[in-house]
Write a protein that holds these residues in place. Structure first.
Motif, short mmCIF file in Angstrom:
data_model
loop_
_atom_site.label_atom_id
_atom_site.label_comp_id
_atom_site.label_asym_id
_atom_site.label_seq_id
_atom_site.Cartn_x
_atom_site.Cartn_y
_atom_site.Cartn_z
N SER A 1 0.86 -1.18 0.00
CA SER A 1 0.00 0.00 0.00
C SER A 1 0.90 1.24 0.00
O SER A 1 2.12 1.12 -0.16
CB SER A 1 -0.93 -0.02 1.23
N GLY A 2 0.32 2.41 0.17
CA GLY A 2 1.10 3.65 0.10
C GLY A 2 2.14 3.76 1.21
O GLY A 2 3.29 4.15 0.96
N SER A 3 1.75 3.41 2.42
CA SER A 3 2.69 3.54 3.54
C SER A 3 3.90 2.61 3.39
O SER A 3 5.04 3.06 3.54
CB SER A 3 1.98 3.30 4.88
N PRO A 4 3.70 1.32 3.07
CA PRO A 4 4.87 0.47 2.82
C PRO A 4 5.73 0.96 1.65
O PRO A 4 6.96 0.81 1.68
CB PRO A 4 4.25 -0.90 2.49
N ASN B 1 6.31 4.03 0.95
CA ASN B 1 7.14 5.10 1.52
C ASN B 1 8.25 4.54 2.41
O ASN B 1 9.39 5.03 2.38
CB ASN B 1 6.27 6.09 2.28
N HIS C 1 1.65 13.77 5.14
CA HIS C 1 1.27 12.42 5.55
C HIS C 1 2.13 11.94 6.72
O HIS C 1 3.28 12.34 6.86
CB HIS C 1 1.43 11.44 4.38
N HIS D 1 5.77 10.88 6.35
CA HIS D 1 6.79 11.85 5.94
C HIS D 1 7.56 12.39 7.15
O HIS D 1 8.11 13.48 7.09
CB HIS D 1 6.17 12.99 5.13
N THR E 1 1.39 15.31 -0.46
CA THR E 1 0.40 15.79 0.50
C THR E 1 -0.82 14.89 0.54
O THR E 1 -1.07 14.10 -0.37
CB THR E 1 -0.09 17.19 0.09
N THR E 2 -1.56 15.08 1.61
CA THR E 2 -2.76 14.28 1.78
C THR E 2 -3.99 15.17 1.99
O THR E 2 -5.12 14.73 1.90
CB THR E 2 -2.53 13.28 2.94
N ASP F 1 5.52 11.99 -3.35
CA ASP F 1 4.47 11.05 -2.94
C ASP F 1 3.17 11.52 -3.58
O ASP F 1 2.56 12.49 -3.13
CB ASP F 1 4.38 11.03 -1.41
N ALA G 1 0.33 9.85 -3.86
CA ALA G 1 -0.75 8.92 -3.47
C ALA G 1 -2.13 9.45 -3.85
O ALA G 1 -2.94 8.71 -4.41
CB ALA G 1 -0.70 8.66 -1.97
N HIS G 2 -2.38 10.72 -3.55
CA HIS G 2 -3.70 11.28 -3.83
C HIS G 2 -3.89 11.61 -5.31
O HIS G 2 -4.97 11.46 -5.84
CB HIS G 2 -3.91 12.57 -3.02
N THR H 1 -0.22 5.40 -3.91
CA THR H 1 -1.22 4.36 -3.73
C THR H 1 -1.79 4.10 -5.11
O THR H 1 -1.53 4.84 -6.07
CB THR H 1 -2.38 4.83 -2.82
N HIS I 1 -5.29 3.25 -5.23
CA HIS I 1 -6.74 3.19 -5.00
C HIS I 1 -7.40 4.56 -4.84
O HIS I 1 -8.57 4.63 -4.54
CB HIS I 1 -7.04 2.33 -3.78
N LYS I 2 -6.66 5.64 -4.96
CA LYS I 2 -7.27 6.96 -4.76
C LYS I 2 -7.71 7.50 -6.14
O LYS I 2 -8.52 6.84 -6.79
CB LYS I 2 -6.32 7.86 -3.99
C1 LIG Z 1 -3.02 7.83 1.45
C2 LIG Z 1 -1.59 8.30 1.52
C3 LIG Z 1 -0.54 7.44 1.85
C4 LIG Z 1 -0.75 6.07 2.46
O1 LIG Z 1 -1.46 5.19 1.81
P1 LIG Z 1 -2.02 3.87 2.53
O2 LIG Z 1 -2.36 3.04 1.37
O3 LIG Z 1 -3.18 4.32 3.34
O4 LIG Z 1 -0.93 3.30 3.37
C5 LIG Z 1 0.75 7.90 1.75
N1 LIG Z 1 1.01 9.15 1.38
C6 LIG Z 1 0.03 10.03 1.09
C7 LIG Z 1 0.39 11.42 0.67
C8 LIG Z 1 -1.31 9.65 1.17
O5 LIG Z 1 -2.27 10.52 0.91
#
Ligand SMILES: *Cc1c(COP(=O)(O)O)cnc(C)c1O
Length: 425
Positions: free
Chosen positions: A104-107, A109, A133, A136, A182-183, A208, A210-211, A234, A236-237
């Motif tokens: 997923s996103g956290s792993p 990173n 996030h 970070h 950013t998140t 990053d 992810a979003h 990620t 899935h966003k």
């Molecule tokens: C959602 C997000 C993540 C983490 O994603 P997960 O899949 O929830 O672990 C990492 N970085 C940013 C900027 C995010 O918005």
């Protein structure tokens, strides 16, 4: 009798019922959580396939288990498609390496830390309070405990990332790793500026996305490809794939990143997810994805402007991407009771801190709203205007249960006209 080929309903009616209830909830409510979306039937078919059964530690052609005839092809397809997609909208030509194995996103990173840093090294990222996030460098995250974290923030005047501050802090603390990502931040990121700051201090620049990866892939947000050393996301966003993660990096970092993901952090990749990432990447290469991404941004701009007109200002005065933060500071009420009331009215979002929040983190002054999911349902300007009206009504009297129930009915009626991808009606 074994439960071998019996339906979920027969094997586990409790879970089957809960899934059916969630399916109905996702159909009948407005999903404004900025990190959520609707994966297509095709993506979910891959996720729920027999590929979940296979072990394949390692990478294509270099596995530790036999029986990889199809798995290697699945992973290579995912990689090829992701590479083509992000190369097409790159900021600069770049020989891109892709890893689709992060869970997923956290792993993903964490793999960046493992690839480039030693414990105790310095990392800089946007503070959580300003929209960054946890991974970070926040103190509650392993990334803030095993590394020295120097967070940067946003400007008080306009709530935008203060690149002068980033440069000043970077020169003072010489981080090994600089995050741009950013998140909960509604503006585009200036990856060129981050690149020049990283160069000035010899830092690895990690973007990053992810979003925003769906927006970047579609070319409606500036791309860090060709600028950042490594890019995490990620899937899935806004990208609208399965729950998962991916890493894109310059070819020179390929081996460090691959080793960090496996064997550094993970065991066997989730091949069903890998297949679903390949499907999502194919969908993103298709003829409608760019239109979807453009509509996500257009809807966000419409919603932000409509909310502002109803006395609900958004931070930075607008948005460039898929999300916005409504600042309730002037309303004398926290985001949490409003988010709860909106949920009862069928409008689902999350309470969120606004920059320089005067309230406590568990009851902050903001609401975070995103348009990816409602846009995936095909909603447009008219629905954004209605959403703004409903939200304003709820903020006006969040404890008026009759009103909340009335809005929930109206929301259900609108949702009925916009079936969501992947959801059974
Ligand atoms: C959602 C997000 C993540 C983490 O994603 P997960 O899949 O929830 O672990 C990492 N970085 C940013 C900027 C995010 O918005």
């Amino acid at each position: 009798m074994t439960s071998r080929d019996i339906s979920l309903e027969a094997v586990d009616p409790e879970i089957a019922k809960l899934i059916a209830e969630e399916n109905r909830r996702e159909h009948e409510t407005m999903r404004l959580i900025a990190s959520e979306n609707y994966a297509s039937h095709a993506v979910m078919a891959a996720t729920g396939s027999c590929l979940t059964n296979k072990y394949s530690e390692g990478y294509a052609g270099k596995r530790y288990y036999e029986g990889q005839q199809t798995i290697d092809q699945v992973e290579e397809l995912a990689i090829t498609r992701v590479k083509a997609l992000f190369t097409a909208t790159a900021a600069k030509p770049c020989d891109l390496h892709v890893n689709v194995q992060p869970y997923s996103g956290s792993p993903a990173n964490l793999a960046v830390y493992l690839a480039f840093l030693q414990p105790g090294d310095t990392v800089m990222g946007l503070s959580l309070a300003a929209g960054g996030h946890l991974t970070h460098g926040h103190t509650v995250s392993i990334t803030g405990r095993y590394f020295k974290s120097v967070p940067y923030g946003v400007r008080r005047e306009d709530a935008r990332i203060d690149l002068d501050e980033v440069r000043k802090l970077a020169k003072e603390h010489r981080p090994k790793l600089l995050w741009a990502g950013t998140t909960a931040y509604p503006r585009t990121l200036d990856f060129e500026a981050f690149r020049s700051i990283a160069d000035e201090v010899g830092a690895i620049l990690a973007a990053d996305i992810a979003h925003i990866s769906g927006l970047v892939a579609a070319g409606v947000h500036p791309s860090p490809v060709g600028l950042a050393d490594v890019i995490t996301s990620t899937t899935h966003k806004t990208f609208r794939g399965p729950r998962g993660g991916m890493i894109l990096c310059k070819a020179e970092h390929a081996s460090a990143i691959d080793k960090a993901v496996f064997p550094g952090l993970q065991g066997g990749p989730h091949n069903n997810t890998t297949a679903a990432i390949a499907v999502a990447a194919k969908e993103a290469q298709g003829p409608t994805f760019k239109g979807y991404a453009e509509a996500v941004v257009a809807n966000a701009k419409t919603l932000a402007a409509a909310l502002g007109e109803k006395g609900l200002p958004v931070t930075t005065g607008g948005t460039d991407n898929h999300l916005m933060l409504v600042d309730l500071t002037g309303k004398g009420i926290g985001g949490k009771p409003i988010a709860r009331a909106l949920d009862k009215a069928g409008i689902v979002l999350n309470y969120n801190a606004v920059p320089f929040d005067t309230r406590k983190p568990f009851d902050p002054s903001g609401l975070r709203l995103g348009t990816p999911a409602v846009t995936s349902r095909g909603m447009g300007k008219e629905e954004m205007m209605r959403l703004a009206s409903w939200i304003a009504e709820v903020v006006e009297s969040p404890t008026d249960e009759t009103k909340l129930a009335r809005i929930a009915t109206e929301v259900r009626d609108v949702c009925a006209k916009f079936p969501a991808p992947g959801i059974r009606v």
